[in-house]
Design a protein around this motif. Sequence first.
Motif, short mmCIF file in Angstrom:
data_model
loop_
_atom_site.label_atom_id
_atom_site.label_comp_id
_atom_site.label_asym_id
_atom_site.label_seq_id
_atom_site.Cartn_x
_atom_site.Cartn_y
_atom_site.Cartn_z
N ALA A 1 29.71 -78.81 -15.60
CA ALA A 1 28.67 -78.78 -14.57
C ALA A 1 27.96 -77.43 -14.60
O ALA A 1 28.54 -76.42 -15.02
N VAL A 2 26.73 -77.42 -14.14
CA VAL A 2 25.95 -76.20 -13.96
C VAL A 2 25.50 -76.16 -12.51
O VAL A 2 24.91 -77.13 -12.01
N VAL A 3 25.81 -75.05 -11.83
CA VAL A 3 25.28 -74.82 -10.48
C VAL A 3 24.49 -73.53 -10.54
O VAL A 3 25.05 -72.46 -10.79
N ALA A 4 23.18 -73.61 -10.36
CA ALA A 4 22.30 -72.48 -10.64
C ALA A 4 21.46 -72.10 -9.44
O ALA A 4 20.92 -72.96 -8.73
N ASN A 5 21.34 -70.79 -9.22
CA ASN A 5 20.38 -70.25 -8.28
C ASN A 5 19.05 -70.16 -9.03
O ASN A 5 18.86 -69.29 -9.88
N SER A 6 18.15 -71.05 -8.71
CA SER A 6 16.90 -71.17 -9.48
C SER A 6 15.98 -69.97 -9.34
O SER A 6 15.03 -69.82 -10.12
N SER A 7 16.26 -69.08 -8.38
CA SER A 7 15.42 -67.89 -8.21
C SER A 7 15.84 -66.76 -9.14
O SER A 7 15.14 -65.73 -9.21
N LYS A 8 16.95 -66.90 -9.84
CA LYS A 8 17.46 -65.85 -10.72
C LYS A 8 17.09 -66.14 -12.17
O LYS A 8 16.95 -67.30 -12.58
N THR A 9 16.94 -65.07 -12.95
CA THR A 9 16.51 -65.23 -14.34
C THR A 9 17.50 -64.56 -15.29
O THR A 9 18.12 -63.55 -14.96
N LEU A 10 17.63 -65.13 -16.45
CA LEU A 10 18.45 -64.58 -17.52
C LEU A 10 17.95 -65.16 -18.83
O LEU A 10 17.80 -66.38 -18.95
N GLY A 11 17.69 -64.30 -19.82
CA GLY A 11 17.21 -64.78 -21.11
C GLY A 11 15.95 -65.63 -20.94
O GLY A 11 15.01 -65.26 -20.24
N GLY A 12 15.96 -66.78 -21.57
CA GLY A 12 14.82 -67.69 -21.48
C GLY A 12 14.91 -68.63 -20.28
O GLY A 12 14.18 -69.63 -20.23
N GLY A 13 15.76 -68.32 -19.32
CA GLY A 13 15.84 -69.11 -18.10
C GLY A 13 16.65 -70.38 -18.26
O GLY A 13 17.32 -70.62 -19.28
N VAL B 1 28.28 -71.08 -13.34
CA VAL B 1 27.58 -70.59 -12.16
C VAL B 1 26.53 -69.58 -12.61
O VAL B 1 26.86 -68.54 -13.19
N TRP B 2 25.27 -69.90 -12.35
CA TRP B 2 24.13 -69.09 -12.77
C TRP B 2 23.64 -68.30 -11.56
O TRP B 2 23.16 -68.86 -10.58
N GLY B 3 23.77 -66.96 -11.63
CA GLY B 3 23.31 -66.14 -10.53
C GLY B 3 24.01 -64.80 -10.51
O GLY B 3 24.69 -64.42 -11.48
N ASP C 1 24.27 -83.73 -21.42
CA ASP C 1 24.05 -84.31 -20.09
C ASP C 1 25.06 -83.76 -19.08
O ASP C 1 25.88 -84.50 -18.53
N PRO C 2 25.00 -82.45 -18.82
CA PRO C 2 25.95 -81.90 -17.85
C PRO C 2 25.59 -82.30 -16.42
O PRO C 2 24.44 -82.67 -16.14
N ILE C 3 26.56 -82.23 -15.54
CA ILE C 3 26.25 -82.33 -14.11
C ILE C 3 25.39 -81.12 -13.78
O ILE C 3 25.75 -80.00 -14.11
N TRP C 4 24.26 -81.32 -13.13
CA TRP C 4 23.30 -80.23 -12.97
C TRP C 4 22.83 -80.12 -11.53
O TRP C 4 22.32 -81.08 -10.96
N HIS C 5 23.00 -78.94 -10.93
CA HIS C 5 22.53 -78.69 -9.57
C HIS C 5 21.80 -77.35 -9.54
O HIS C 5 22.33 -76.35 -10.01
N GLU C 6 20.60 -77.33 -8.95
CA GLU C 6 19.88 -76.09 -8.72
C GLU C 6 19.70 -75.89 -7.22
O GLU C 6 19.46 -76.85 -6.49
N VAL C 7 19.85 -74.64 -6.78
CA VAL C 7 19.67 -74.31 -5.37
C VAL C 7 18.69 -73.15 -5.27
O VAL C 7 18.61 -72.31 -6.16
N GLU D 1 28.27 -76.47 -1.41
CA GLU D 1 28.21 -77.93 -1.30
C GLU D 1 27.93 -78.56 -2.67
O GLU D 1 28.50 -79.61 -3.01
N ARG D 2 27.07 -77.92 -3.47
CA ARG D 2 26.79 -78.45 -4.81
C ARG D 2 28.04 -78.36 -5.71
O ARG D 2 28.29 -79.23 -6.53
N VAL D 3 28.81 -77.27 -5.54
CA VAL D 3 30.05 -77.14 -6.31
C VAL D 3 31.01 -78.27 -5.93
O VAL D 3 31.62 -78.90 -6.80
N ARG D 4 31.14 -78.52 -4.63
CA ARG D 4 32.04 -79.59 -4.20
C ARG D 4 31.59 -80.95 -4.72
O ARG D 4 32.41 -81.78 -5.12
N GLU D 5 30.28 -81.17 -4.76
CA GLU D 5 29.76 -82.43 -5.32
C GLU D 5 30.11 -82.54 -6.80
O GLU D 5 30.48 -83.62 -7.28
#
Length: 314
Positions: free
Chosen positions: A25-37, A81-83, A52-58, A66-70
Amino acid sequence: MTTIAPVETPPAADEEASPRTSTIAVVANSSKTLGGGLPELRRILAREGVSDPIWHEVAKSRDAPERVREALEAGAELVFVWGGDGMVQRCVGALANTPATLAVLPAGTANLFASNLNIPTNLERAVAIGLHGARKKFDIGRMNGEAFAGFAGAGFEALMVRDASRKVKGRIGRAAYVYSGAKNLGAKSFMARIDVDGKRWYEGTASCILFGNVRTISGGLELFKGARPDDGILDLGVVTADTRVEWMRTLGKAVRGKARKSRFVKTTKGRSVKIKMSRKVLYEVDGGAREKKKTLRVEVEPGAVTVCVPESSA
């Protein structure tokens, strides 16, 4: 959802073997940047066979638990965890005491937890560590019930974190902590009574109280030399510096890695700490400021979360 077979590596004595397959799974803070995003992250994962990973952006890190629990309910065994440290802090509480593994993609400003574990800010390398690196069980701390992975504090350090706003950090990066630190050098001290593992350890004036699960804290200062996130204890420091001159002397020693030699610093270690202060004081967990409190309770949970680390850090 995609499963992937990581590279097999023999486990060290204090290291868990990597699972043969993982639902990712990927849980990402969409306001943060790293590399090519985030688009580059998708491409890197796809090259590794994770199409096809489980994908959540916040948009805000407070929505991440809550996205992690999902993701966990959907069967995630490895959660990227992206952030920054705040995002890791929000997610580590949801991942604690579960079978899932945390992989950090340090897309924040300071990324102190990641840097203490030698996780690079190179996106491709950070992903490789998540997929193929070693797995280590690490402690977490809890301040008034809220989990933290790296550090927490009250007083001066919390003011410094609060005033290093996202806008300032976006403009000058880590120097924002220096700027906000200088701004708060005249912060008013307070009286504190601190019990460690049930015994009175300190009673007197304090301007800053710090807890470290790792060596390096805000601003890149190494206050807790030798601190380890896997030793089952937390490091605790009290700073009594009050005037600007005293603070400059204290910070000067901290910059040189000699904070413990300052006469304005007292340190110890413990598993359970109770702090009563003479007035309500601002506190923070992993770089996120919280409401002022007069009483703080801090405990360690040994080996509560499994984290992907470089083989060299295992």
